[in-house]
Design a protein around this motif. Structure first.
Motif, short mmCIF file in Angstrom:
data_model
loop_
_atom_site.label_atom_id
_atom_site.label_comp_id
_atom_site.label_asym_id
_atom_site.label_seq_id
_atom_site.Cartn_x
_atom_site.Cartn_y
_atom_site.Cartn_z
N ARG A 171 0.69 9.95 0.68
CA ARG A 171 1.84 9.03 0.65
C ARG A 171 2.87 9.55 -0.35
NH1 ARG A 171 1.17 2.88 0.19
NH2 ARG A 171 3.38 3.25 0.46
N ASP A 172 4.13 9.34 -0.06
CA ASP A 172 5.17 9.90 -0.94
C ASP A 172 5.04 9.40 -2.39
OD1 ASP A 172 6.15 7.31 -0.46
OD2 ASP A 172 8.24 7.98 -0.24
N ASP A 173 4.63 8.14 -2.53
CA ASP A 173 4.51 7.54 -3.87
C ASP A 173 3.45 8.24 -4.73
OD1 ASP A 173 5.95 4.72 -3.06
OD2 ASP A 173 4.66 5.53 -1.48
ZN ZN Z 1 6.16 5.29 -0.08
#
Ligand code: ZN
Ligand code: PRT
Length: 220
Positions: free
Chosen positions: A53-55
């Motif tokens: 996930r980008d986070d």
């Molecule tokens: Zn995200």
């Protein structure tokens, strides 16, 4: 993680994944058939992709699990505001896609029309650290309501008086009767790296950067 192979963290699916995979493909990186949901091996470069996930990308790079990663500056800046290790990461190359702006917005013709009007109000956002920093720099005391998504509904639901959210075309704000009145951060996808976690893949990182620069220049 085999020696000499660089690991690049890329969003598993979403806006950054799309742009990231396009950039890699145009840079001539050929990916082997996917057997694994987490890892993709490049066939013609000593590079492995980690799909997350980008986070999670800033902390994977800061911890050294990945040598480098492709992430939005918005996510990087929010993570950097919370973690000194992330704040120490360097942006190696700006990538020119996934452009967006983190903006403050509020209902059209409502009581909040400017930053000064935020005093004592509630602001909904998925970027609490960046919002808090912005308010603190301007000496505004306001409540921050953290939301995981659908931030644009918060004023209508009476959860908050204003929002701080990403905007690209502006269609979402308009559909929800909101108007932006201030920019908090301009963002695009960036390549970040941890020099201590390159795993002998420093030359591969240099090669990627050179090829990325070529692709970006050809797009302009
Ligand atoms: Zn995200
Ligand atoms: O599952 P995962 O956590 O990996 O994905 P995600 O849902 O968090 O991210 P994703 O794929 O939606 O976005 C990834 C990154 O793309 C963001 O962190 C930004 O760096 C970048 N990006 C670029 C955007 C937008 N443009 C964008 N418009 N991210 C989100 N939006 C959303 C925004 O939050 C709002 O809801 O789109 C809506 C506004 O768009 P407009 O066009 O109506 O203004």
């Amino acid at each position: 993680m085999s020696a000499g192979r660089l690991t690049l963290a890329v969003q598993k699916s979403g806006r950054l994944a799309e742009g990231g995979f396009d950039l890699l493909k145009q840079s001539g990186v050929k990916l082997a058939y996917a057997r694994d949901a987490l890892m993709r091996r490049a066939e013609n470069v000593p590079l492995d992709l980690m799909l997350i996930r980008d986070d999670d990308i800033p902390s994977f790079v800061a911890s050294g699990s990945c040598g480098c990663g492709i992430v939005g500056e918005n996510v990087l800046a929010e993570a950097a505001a919370r973690s000194p290790r992330v704040a120490g990461l360097e942006i190696v190359q700006r990538l020119g896609f996934a452009r967006c702006t983190l903006k403050l917005a509020a209902p059209l013709e409502g009581p909040v029309q400017s930053v000064a009007d935020l005093e004592g109000r509630a602001i909904a956002t998925s970027y609490p650290a960046l919002t808090a920093k912005f308010l603190q720099e301007r000496g505004i005391m306001a409540e921050i309501v953290e939301m995981g998504g659908s931030v644009e509904v918060a004023p209508r639901m009476k959860i908050a008086d204003a929002i701080c959210d990403l905007v690209s075309t502006g269609a979402t704000l308009e559909a929800n009767g909101l108007a932006a009145f201030e920019t908090v951060l301009e963002s695009e996808a960036v390549l970040i790296a941890n020099p201590e976690a390159l795993n002998g893949g420093g030359a591969t990182l240099d090669l990627l950067v050179e090829r990325f620069k070529g692709v970006i220049a050809s797009r302009q």
